[in-house]
Design a protein around this motif. Sequence first.
Motif, PDB file in Angstrom:
ATOM      1  N   LYS A   1      13.625 -13.557  -7.920  1.00 18.27           N
ATOM      2  CA  LYS A   1      12.809 -14.541  -8.629  1.00 18.27           C
ATOM      3  C   LYS A   1      12.446 -14.010 -10.012  1.00 18.27           C
ATOM      4  O   LYS A   1      12.542 -12.818 -10.286  1.00 18.27           O
ATOM      5  CB  LYS A   1      11.550 -14.853  -7.819  1.00 18.27           C
ATOM      6  CG  LYS A   1      11.807 -15.286  -6.379  1.00 18.27           C
ATOM      7  CD  LYS A   1      12.777 -16.460  -6.282  1.00 18.27           C
ATOM      8  CE  LYS A   1      12.875 -17.001  -4.867  1.00 18.27           C
ATOM      9  NZ  LYS A   1      13.507 -16.059  -3.930  1.00 18.27           N
TER      10      LYS A   1
ATOM     11  N   GLN B   1      16.352 -20.410 -13.639  1.00 14.33           N
ATOM     12  CA  GLN B   1      16.055 -19.080 -14.161  1.00 14.33           C
ATOM     13  C   GLN B   1      16.990 -18.780 -15.320  1.00 14.33           C
ATOM     14  O   GLN B   1      18.049 -19.397 -15.451  1.00 14.33           O
ATOM     15  CB  GLN B   1      16.229 -18.024 -13.058  1.00 14.33           C
ATOM     16  CG  GLN B   1      15.261 -18.179 -11.889  1.00 14.33           C
ATOM     17  CD  GLN B   1      15.683 -17.376 -10.680  1.00 14.33           C
ATOM     18  OE1 GLN B   1      16.351 -17.885  -9.786  1.00 14.33           O
ATOM     19  NE2 GLN B   1      15.316 -16.094 -10.657  1.00 14.33           N
TER      20      GLN B   1
ATOM     21  N   TRP C   1      18.596 -13.535  -3.954  1.00 18.75           N
ATOM     22  CA  TRP C   1      17.990 -14.543  -4.837  1.00 18.75           C
ATOM     23  C   TRP C   1      16.726 -13.960  -5.457  1.00 18.75           C
ATOM     24  O   TRP C   1      15.616 -14.218  -5.007  1.00 18.75           O
ATOM     25  CB  TRP C   1      17.681 -15.818  -4.066  1.00 18.75           C
ATOM     26  CG  TRP C   1      17.108 -16.917  -4.935  1.00 18.75           C
ATOM     27  CD1 TRP C   1      17.060 -16.976  -6.283  1.00 18.75           C
ATOM     28  CD2 TRP C   1      16.486 -18.125  -4.457  1.00 18.75           C
ATOM     29  NE1 TRP C   1      16.467 -18.131  -6.712  1.00 18.75           N
ATOM     30  CE2 TRP C   1      16.108 -18.859  -5.601  1.00 18.75           C
ATOM     31  CE3 TRP C   1      16.219 -18.644  -3.201  1.00 18.75           C
ATOM     32  CZ2 TRP C   1      15.462 -20.107  -5.507  1.00 18.75           C
ATOM     33  CZ3 TRP C   1      15.586 -19.877  -3.114  1.00 18.75           C
ATOM     34  CH2 TRP C   1      15.212 -20.596  -4.249  1.00 18.75           C
TER      35      TRP C   1
ATOM     36  N   THR D   1      14.683 -10.852  -2.899  1.00 12.25           N
ATOM     37  CA  THR D   1      14.443 -12.288  -2.840  1.00 12.25           C
ATOM     38  C   THR D   1      12.950 -12.589  -2.821  1.00 12.25           C
ATOM     39  O   THR D   1      12.503 -13.624  -3.330  1.00 12.25           O
ATOM     40  CB  THR D   1      15.135 -12.882  -1.603  1.00 12.25           C
ATOM     41  OG1 THR D   1      16.541 -12.662  -1.720  1.00 12.25           O
ATOM     42  CG2 THR D   1      14.870 -14.359  -1.458  1.00 12.25           C
TER      43      THR D   1
ATOM     44  N   THR E   1       9.243 -11.148  -7.590  1.00  8.37           N
ATOM     45  CA  THR E   1       9.370 -11.783  -8.904  1.00  8.37           C
ATOM     46  C   THR E   1       9.527 -10.678  -9.939  1.00  8.37           C
ATOM     47  O   THR E   1       8.599  -9.893 -10.176  1.00  8.37           O
ATOM     48  CB  THR E   1       8.146 -12.649  -9.231  1.00  8.37           C
ATOM     49  OG1 THR E   1       8.026 -13.687  -8.252  1.00  8.37           O
ATOM     50  CG2 THR E   1       8.287 -13.270 -10.617  1.00  8.37           C
TER      51      THR E   1
END
Length: 768
Positions: A112, A168, A110, A86, A89
Amino acid sequence: MKPVSTRALRLGLAALLAALLAGSLAPAASAAAAPGRSPAAVKADLPGNTPNPTGGKDYFFDATNGRDSAAGTSPQTAWRTLAKATATTFRPGDRILLKAGQQWNNEQLWPKGSGSAGKPITISAYGDSGARRPYIATNGKVPSPFRADGTKNPDTVGRTGAIVLRNQQYFEINNIELSNDDNFASDITTGSYVRDGIMVSINADLLAAGADSIMDHFRVSNVYVHDLDGPSSWQKIHYGGVNFQVFGSRGYKSYGTGGYYFKDVRIENNTFTKVELHAVQFAFNWFAADGADAGQYDENGKFHEGWEQLWVRTRDLYSRDVYIGHNYAESIGQGAIQLADTKNMTVEYNEVNGYLKRYNAVSVALYLWAGADSVMQYNEVYGGPDNEFDGTPWDLEYTNFNVTYQFNYSHDNAAGWMSYMGNSSNSVARYNLSVNDNGVLVKNMLSTNYSPTYFANNTFVYDGADLGYVHDETFLSRVYFLNNIFYNSSTTKSTPWFRRTGALRQAVFSNNDYYEASGSHSGQEPADPAGSRADPRFVGDPAKYVTGAGVNQIRTAAAHFKLRDDSPLIDAGRYNPHLGTEDFLGTHIYYGDAPDAGMAESPIGTKVTNPVDDDPIENGPDDRVDLALGKPVTASSTHPGAGGTLGAEKLTDGDPATRWAAADDATYPITLDIDFGADTAFDEVYLDEYTDSGTNPRVQSFALQRWDAGTGAWVTFASRAGGIGHDLSVTGFGSVTTSRLRVALTGHVPTEVYTPTMTEIAVYRTGQ
């Protein structure tokens, strides 16, 4: 007892075992103790055990032996918590790989970043392919999407999944197990809780000016989602096993056109058990659309409330190029596969075993709302509720354009077969099989349509003693029933066709078969000069229909209702282009002198390679000349709204989908004058008011008047104080000759506030 497939039994036993091992008060994480792999099929090897095909970097997660301080780029240096993902990136082509047999409790994933064309970011598994899939048990540890006042919170909406993606794209998710329930043993029935398995969203409020608002390329496959809990009440937000939604806190007019949608999505080979609200929910757009200015008029002058989402079409906000197939859903709280605001969608080979299990309002098993150019086929649905409101396997919903239901098998659904809302164009339901959907076969119809609807070559097998009705409301615009088989197995009661007088007034029946096992036919049975009342002579016993074969064997199940070679229904149908090109079993349409009745064509006789409709059903049996067709009409009052589409010329255009409306401040009498251009003799005047889900008949009294050229005055020759309503033919006044006809609306229904609106005035000479 409803049929239960072998697969359903496996799933149910697995879920029960997990719940028992969890304990009645233990958190969902305890379900990790359940032995074996999840019910969804496991691949021979897991993707993470082979080299990354994109050249991207792999990141490994091990809930037992991983360390967040490690590099994370090999199984030996795996990270431990999903919080590391999470906080990272990822770049195009990277893979997030979770170790099989491991469980992450009270965590949410989650990641990125976004992938790119040819280099998606992948969430998948590695390790022992014989072990249980990596399992994220989020246990309800997600933020609420609502503020304290109940409005949606842009900061947290869309963050309610065990796996979350927001604004995304280019992601592939596979070989994962998910749950999101804080107590497997108890169902939430009150309060505000939204919990998803995979939540993919476009949050328009969080996109920077000029940012890409089209999210491209998603693959969700071989995922097992179970135990998502939430209240059985409407919270004005959807949640489910796999959930794609578009959010915006302002009205849709505040955002641009041609964006805010998903593109190139495949959701396939997934398993869903005991989830709320849906197994799959795809692309419902939630911009504020319930204010006074959110509605709009279409090109025919029909007003659409904002919630009907015509604006998705006019502003090109459709998601597109979507495939949803080979998914299994069991014990779903509300509608199992609820789809919206999408075009170019194929939904096939999905199996739904039980829906609307814990939800106390309207929905159906599998349907598309406000969509276009899409097909639902080879799906099987059973175990539906006994529900007065919708509750059916399928639904021809609001604001659909060119949506087809074909080759679907539904059985043992107590609410009926097909819900039917209206406000749609070119809706087609053909070559479907329905067995013991003993509620209402075609349920509701709350609005008129843009164009006719076609129910063609369906086979309905039902128990007339248990059936509600064939249709329960009133068809408001033209519906064609052709080549269907209505097989009533009851030996005691004939088919109940309708409950409201005039229910079938807009329905045209042609070449259907009406079989009554009792030998007694209902007085409500519709007129069908080309129809039959013969035993279809199915190859199988209708009472021993096939269940439990699995959706991949759906044609095997359907073949039970093929016609025997000696069936009187072979070549008993009529051709129409809306039949398509093949039947449920893949047989070409058609062979012989004409198509067969029912959902299967028999390859008997010469193959007709290029069928031609030389007797269109749309022409109808009435070959009378409408003397008013195309003649100019002058109204004493016309409503100024709807972009000028409510003019009096719509009364003589021959199209029942268009209408005239008087202005809100019109005074009585309201006059409608038709100019024939020359003296014309007639003895019948046809009148029809417009009604819709919120529009009732409004005319209480009227008079018909002719123009007397000699005196220069209007002369009344017929009047009525009992209203107009639908399909009123005024006769009995003899023959009238005049160059102009006036329809004078002299009074309104006392309980109605608004002024009249009508679809048609037709004039005939029947005494020739």
